[in-house]
Write an enzyme that holds these catalytic residues in place. Structure first.
Site, short mmCIF file in Angstrom:
data_model
loop_
_atom_site.label_atom_id
_atom_site.label_comp_id
_atom_site.label_asym_id
_atom_site.label_seq_id
_atom_site.Cartn_x
_atom_site.Cartn_y
_atom_site.Cartn_z
N SER A 121 0.81 -1.21 0.00
CA SER A 121 0.00 0.00 0.00
C SER A 121 0.85 1.28 0.00
CB SER A 121 -0.96 0.02 1.20
OG SER A 121 -0.30 0.42 2.37
N LYS A 163 1.27 4.38 7.25
CA LYS A 163 0.56 5.28 6.34
C LYS A 163 1.08 6.71 6.50
CE LYS A 163 -2.69 2.41 4.82
NZ LYS A 163 -2.01 1.21 5.31
#
Length: 214
Positions: A121, A163
């Site tokens: 991701s 993230k």
């Protein structure tokens, strides 16, 4: 105390724990240790773990099935504290599983640790599956920082994700943004963020193992 002062079964147990944590990124359970060493009784396993703990080779967290921590590093470098999901949140563990040699050019090793990345991701930030991310321990960050965000469960660390952090004041929420155009961000209302989430640190370096052909 050194490992040489442990019994043969305790040395085998310790070696299995080290190798399991290297390959799986988390400690084994007592039952997994018992299966590997052909010990039927979990109480027998617990006895030898207690002996390893008394010798200062491991420490354990009470009431956690995977609560083993290594207290002795296997080599110099930055301690590898487990795996981190670049996708959905993944369980993390506080005990070091190994260490990564980051070379003499990286001097900021104080208050840092490394995690092995799992998932894609963050691929558009050039963070790939299998990379090591070096994390500086801190509880605060700024918008745009790549962070380890931990979702707390009943007041203790439960799962974590890698993230970019953005606090969107206009929407009264926190956005955890992946670096993969195929994936959606994680949106967390500010009230829930304040109650259930925390920043464990931010990424300060990325290392990749290169394998050359023979």
């Amino acid at each position: 105390m050194s490992l040489e002062q442990a019994s043969e079964i305790q040395r085998r147990m310790y070696d299995f724990i080290v190798n399991y944590m290297k390959s799986e990124g988390m400690p084994p359970t007592n039952r997994e240790i018992g299966r590997e060493l052909n010990i039927a009784s979990t109480g027998h396993v617990d006895y030898h773990l207690t002996m390893l703990e008394k010798k200062g080779l491991i420490s354990r967290q009470a009431k956690k099935s995977r609560g083993i921590k290594l207290t002795k590093q296997t080599q110099d470098g930055i301690p590898v504290m487990g795996t981190i999901a670049a996708g959905e949140p993944l369980d993390i563990f506080e005990g070091a599983t190994d260490s990564v040699d980051v070379g003499h050019n990286f001097t900021d090793t104080e208050n840092t640790y490394a995690l092995v990345v799992r998932g894609r991701s963050m691929i558009e930030d050039h963070i790939c599956d299998g990379d090591y991310v070096v994390i500086k321990r801190q509880a605060t960050c700024q918008n745009g920082d790549i962070v380890v965000a931990v979702h707390m469960q009943e007041g203790v660390s439960g799962s974590a994700t890698l993230k970019r952090f953005f606090q969107e004041k206009d929407h009264d929420r926190v956005r955890l943004q992946p670096a993969n155009s195929e994936l959606d961000p994680i949106m967390i209302p500010k009230s829930i963020w304040d109650r259930e989430w925390q920043i464990q640190g931010k990424v300060v370096a990325i290392f990749r193992q290169c394998i050359t052909a023979a």
